[in-house]
Enzyme design. Sequence first.
Site, PDB file in Angstrom:
ATOM      1  CD  GLU A 255      28.247  15.096 -55.824  1.00 13.44           C
ATOM      2  OE1 GLU A 255      28.881  14.738 -54.805  1.00 13.44           O
ATOM      3  OE2 GLU A 255      28.637  14.921 -56.980  1.00 13.44           O
ATOM      4  CB  CYS A 289      32.109  12.494 -53.500  1.00 16.94           C
ATOM      5  SG  CYS A 289      30.986  12.534 -54.868  1.00 16.94           S
TER       6      CYS A 289
HETATM    7  C1  SIN Z   1      31.776  12.395 -57.573  1.00 20.04           C
HETATM    8  O1  SIN Z   1      32.664  11.748 -57.081  1.00 20.04           O
HETATM    9  O2  SIN Z   1      31.716  13.618 -57.379  1.00 20.04           O
HETATM   10  C2  SIN Z   1      30.706  11.802 -58.467  1.00 20.04           C
HETATM   11  C3  SIN Z   1      30.719  10.344 -58.519  1.00 20.04           C
HETATM   12  C4  SIN Z   1      29.606   9.751 -59.363  1.00 20.04           C
HETATM   13  O3  SIN Z   1      28.888  10.464 -60.078  1.00 20.04           O
HETATM   14  O4  SIN Z   1      29.450   8.548 -59.289  1.00 20.04           O
END
Ligand code: SIN
Length: 485
Positions: A255, A289
């Site tokens: 991810e 992210c």
């Molecule tokens: C992340 O920023 O890695 C995860 C964000 C989310 O689960 O909403």
Amino acid sequence: MEAIKHRALLKMQSYINGQWHASTKQFAVHNPANQQTIALVDDAGIDGTVLAIEAAKSAFKAWSSKSANERGTLLRRWYQLMLEHQDDLALILTQEQGKPLAEAKGEIAYGAAFLDWFAEEGKRCYGDIIPGPASDKRILVIKQAVGVVAAVTPWNFPNAMIARKAAAALAAGCTFVVRPAQLTPLSALAMAELAHQAGIPAGVFNVVVGEDARGMGKILTESTDVAKFTFTGSTAVGKQLIAQCAGSVKKVSMELGGNAPFIVFDDADIDAAVQGALASKYRNAGQTCVCANRFFVQRGVYKVFAEKLAAALAQLPVGNGLANDVVIGPMISEQAKNNVHELVTDSVSAGAKILSGGEAHHAGSHFYQPTIMTDVTNDMPIARNEIFGPVAPLIVFDDEAEVIQLANDTEYGLAAYFYTRDIGRVWRVGEALEFGMVGVNEGIISNAAAPFGGVKQSGSGREGSQYGLDDYTEIKYLCMGGLNA
Ligand code: SIN
């Protein structure tokens, strides 16, 4: 560390094979709001990482042999304990990561929801029966736990990114070793304490903390005792880790970074779009992210959207996340803040304008002013890079085909958002965007029931939802022959 009611949650050692693991070497954890040292944590290093993998390997047979019901009961207990301790877990999280307390509480509930979800979903790890190629044959398909799972998790969601991976892995029957980011080890160790209290057996869930990200990551990716590796973090690091996993042909899920477009069409409900923009962009001070990274606003509503966004943003207090009412906290480090400022100034040099913010914030060395930029084009540094900070660059567009081309013009493919009230456009744009997740008239898309993950260089695999178990299971087929009388 302030105001924690249950001091047992404050752990300073790795959790390996059901025990707290002492070490002579320590590292400091700092509060990004004021740089105070909040803890000295024992560094498990490479030796601790090896021990944790051994523990997970030994625990695998017994854990994977349990019924999904038995595993679900333990996961559910862990979930309940997380919620019972939500306030303390949030206090720990805010002090090591910086996000405002209300947001930290939200993250604990979000993380816990994965334990609840997969406690149930593990029971639905169905197989299949397929008609055989001959009348005396049948094909049976079963799903089995892959084995030991190793995870490396980031500092921006110190609780939920562990919970999202561990819940699916444990529900599927895998055992688990996680190395959390060295900036935020305390939330992970508090989770381990609660896993212990919940009765998760020794060796099933292990947390190894240490400063040697490269060395510990090398062991986790290269060990032949680890069957699957999962990572949340930057695309650059993800690529290196994938390469390290190649030697042992591990199952991998990633991810990685994003560059989310947030599109506002002329026919959108502008007030709803402004609320969605605030939620998507400024959550966790933009260090998410799936954060909106590029705002494409159709010419007819560009001015009104920019004005309303600036007015709404001015209402959001910035400061130490422990203070009442603060909505935007610090960035994780001074370097992170400087990186964001460099993207802003480079883009201003290229012709962008500052509508609000655009400077370091007086609250402290790690704070940046919530910022809106106008006159941005898709080739400027602020649009090409993942900002990971509280900056909204606004880009004007004229028609649907143009904006789809601009939105897809990135190597990333994690999240995208668009606002429109035209149902035909909802389908056209939703299908044309090359992203794994699309918010339609919605700025917050993350929840346990949804398949979280990206395409292109944003990664592979899905976390959460009914698909979340797939990354932790292998399909096996049994060919049954000799069935004729
Ligand atoms: C992340 O920023 O890695 C995860 C964000 C989310 O689960 O909403």
